[in-house]
Design an enzyme around this catalytic site. Sequence first.
Site, PDB file in Angstrom:
ATOM      1  CG  ASP A  66      43.485  34.893  50.231  1.00  0.00           C
ATOM      2  OD1 ASP A  66      42.476  35.485  50.513  1.00  0.00           O
ATOM      3  OD2 ASP A  66      43.483  34.705  49.070  1.00  0.00           O
ATOM      4  CG  HIS A 142      38.061  39.589  44.039  1.00  0.00           C
ATOM      5  ND1 HIS A 142      37.843  38.452  43.433  1.00  0.00           N
ATOM      6  CD2 HIS A 142      38.358  39.607  45.266  1.00  0.00           C
ATOM      7  CE1 HIS A 142      38.353  37.449  44.305  1.00  0.00           C
ATOM      8  NE2 HIS A 142      38.535  38.103  45.469  1.00  0.00           N
ATOM      9  CG  ASP A 213      42.598  38.157  44.979  1.00  0.00           C
ATOM     10  OD1 ASP A 213      43.640  38.054  44.538  1.00  0.00           O
ATOM     11  OD2 ASP A 213      41.816  37.259  45.757  1.00  0.00           O
ATOM     12  CG  HIS A 271      45.658  34.415  44.315  1.00  0.00           C
ATOM     13  ND1 HIS A 271      44.454  33.964  43.931  1.00  0.00           N
ATOM     14  CD2 HIS A 271      45.323  35.031  45.437  1.00  0.00           C
ATOM     15  CE1 HIS A 271      43.412  34.033  44.864  1.00  0.00           C
ATOM     16  NE2 HIS A 271      44.338  34.700  45.926  1.00  0.00           N
TER      17      HIS A 271
END
Length: 312
Positions: A66, A142, A213, A271
Amino acid sequence: MGIKLTILGYNSAIPTAFSHPTSQLLNINERYILIDCGEGTQVQLRRAKIKFSKINHIFISHLHGDHVFGLVGLISTFQLLGRKKELQIFGPVGIEDFIMNQLRHTKAHCNYPLTFHELDHQDPQLIYEDKKILVYTIPLNHRIYCNGYLVKEKAKLRHLKIEEIEKYPEIQRTDYLSLKQGNDFISSSGQVIPNAELTSGASQPESYAFCSDTMYKPELAELLRDVSCMYHEATFMHESQDRAIATGHSTAIEAATIARDANAGSLIIGHFSNRYMDLNPLLEEAQSVFPNTHLPKMLLTLDIKDLVNAGV
């Protein structure tokens, strides 16, 4: 010129009919920087009426789809448009192999210079610099190696007081740059004219932090001290903190806490998990900690100054 931000996509892994995966375009002093390139990014660039030829630098945070599945399509479109200029791509180790394999298997040949800068360090690094801007990595936490990016204007030049300068015929236009840089003027007779008499203070440089992220990482606050605007993922509401930890993400409150502790000028959260049809509860949760928090507005170009001033 300052910094202008266009959000091309902001939702988490799965695209929806109304939102797209992560991608942002930053215009900082007419340097057009693409940050992340989720699926559909080039379509969003078209909708935002951004000229593809202006993009010379792309920064990818990590290799989850993504954030990167739109990149090979954009690279291929550049070729079809007859691009000749070099394209520089910054991203984790493996990004060159990831892209070149797709080009190879689709028999696509890149006819313009494509330069990869692969990143693997665990501490902040200056990875790009020109006459007006600096770009640093922001190490994140992450499930896979991931960086955010801190983009800064370099210190600006002082402003000339033309009416005061004209009182001294010996000062020529060729002296203006030296004055803007803060130097006093010394006449041929040795007279020192203080710079403060001839110029006024420079505008405060702006900065933008893109925190992709990541789990909650309190040390980011010091790293991003006094940043003008921060984007920080806020995948979940705080009641789902356990889920955030399990998936390597943050909550809205955690994003706002970083912004508050960093003394950021403004915060944009994004997000979001697709479980949230209404994003206002995430916004309200973040604003309870950091009032100058905003939801992303897709395809709307925002002036960072306006976001900062919204909290004044």
